[in-house]
Design an enzyme around this catalytic site. Structure first.
Site, PDB file in Angstrom:
ATOM      1  CG  HIS A   7      -1.906   1.166   1.183  1.00 49.76           C
ATOM      2  ND1 HIS A   7      -3.193   1.028   0.690  1.00 49.76           N
ATOM      3  CD2 HIS A   7      -1.777   2.474   1.548  1.00 49.76           C
ATOM      4  CE1 HIS A   7      -3.808   2.201   0.769  1.00 49.76           C
ATOM      5  NE2 HIS A   7      -2.973   3.094   1.283  1.00 49.76           N
ATOM      6  CB  CYS A   8       2.091   3.382  -2.560  1.00 47.14           C
ATOM      7  SG  CYS A   8       3.118   4.850  -2.841  1.00 47.14           S
TER       8      CYS A   8
END
Length: 308
Positions: free
Chosen positions: A159-160
């Protein structure tokens, strides 16, 4: 109640959902086509702040390149060529960022662990399937639950927060393009900064910019720091993503040192699977497959979401 003929494996030992369980029937019966037609958007405060910061930093870089370095230049073609090139890279980078942020990364439909769905899978006797107790879905192989997106994501890499989304099966291509174009635009900005410093020193800071020398120095130094930081981060991420694609292994799988239970693709097969089709210039185009959709707010169980 658990249907016979197969086993349901659940880490938290939650029972299989039945028709009487309190879950939204619309979400449990939603098809993959319906999921693909929605505009995906994660309402996470940290992610939205990081995404806005990304845009502001790119806009700042474009401002310094255009108004501090190129427009005051006496070399017409130098300004035109570099201005067009840098702005094209910036547009492609921001477009890739939007596609990464607004594309469903491969979310598994919520609440699909129903008796009817289990029977439709036609599982073989003794076959083990997995259910996520958090979003109550049957987890496909290589899917992982994201605590921020609150969904199980197919082939979730990570998850960025900078794109306010997970990087998964359906949007990894756009994330790779985003990191590549940011890295290229950072290199271009650093080269222009170096040339501008040389020009200003030779001209004794008299005609190198429309701004005063102290302000020019501050703007250029900040752009250099931004360019170095962005290039280092995105170049590393780009290399990591290409390595993961070629080895058919997500970052989560690599960190967990999971033994592959799937048949790994060959390197080029992995690249073609992510970017779609044989090598071509279309691999570099973030607009491929884009459809203009109308956003509206729909209230569903568990909170509002953006959809079409």
């Amino acid at each position: 109640m658990q249907p016979s003929g197969h086993r349901l494996r659940d880490i938290e030992h939650h029972p299989l959902l039945t028709d009487n369980d309190n879950y939204d029937s619309a979400s449990s019966s939603s098809s993959e086509t319906d999921m693909a037609d929605r505009v995906w958007f994660i309402r996470d405060g940290c992610g939205m702040v990081c995404a806005v910061m990304t845009w502001l930093l790119v806009v700042y870089a474009d401002f310094v390149v255009t108004f501090v370095m190129l427009l005051p230049s006496k070399d017409f073609w130098y300004s035109v060529v570099n201005g067009v090139l840098f702005n094209c890279l910036a547009v492609l980078a921001l477009s890739s960022h939007l596609r990464t942020m607004l594309t469903d990364p491969g979310a598994v439909p919520k609440g699909n662990a129903t008796k009817e769905y289990m029977e439709s899978l036609q599982l073989k006797p003794g076959e083990v399937i997995y259910k996520c107790p958090k979003c109550c879905c049957i987890k496909p192989e290589r899917a992982h639950h994201c605590s921020i997106c609150k969904r199980c994501i197919r082939k979730m890499d990570h998850h960025c927060p900078w794109v306010n989304n997970c990087v998964g099966e359906k949007n990894q291509r756009f994330f790779v393009l985003f990191t590549m174009y940011i890295a290229l635009s950072s290199v271009h900005a650093l080269i222009l900064c170096g040339l501008q410093f040389i020009s200003c020193v030779r001209g004794q800071w008299t005609e190198c910019s429309d701004f005063s020398p102290p302000i020019t120095v501050i703007l250029l130094v900040f752009l250099c720091l931004e360019g170095l930081l962005f290039f280092t981060f995105t170049a590393v991420m780009f290399g990591t993503q290409i390595h993961s694609i070629c080895n058919d292994e997500t970052e989560i799988e690599r960190l967990k040192s999971e033994k592959p239970t799937w048949e790994r693709r060959l390197r080029w097969e992995g690249m073609k699977s992510v970017f779609g089709g044989p090598p071509s210039l279309l691999w570099m185009n973030p607009f491929v497959g884009f459809r203009l959709r109308r956003l509206q707010m729909r209230t569903r169980k568990g909170g509002p979401e953006f959809s079409v």
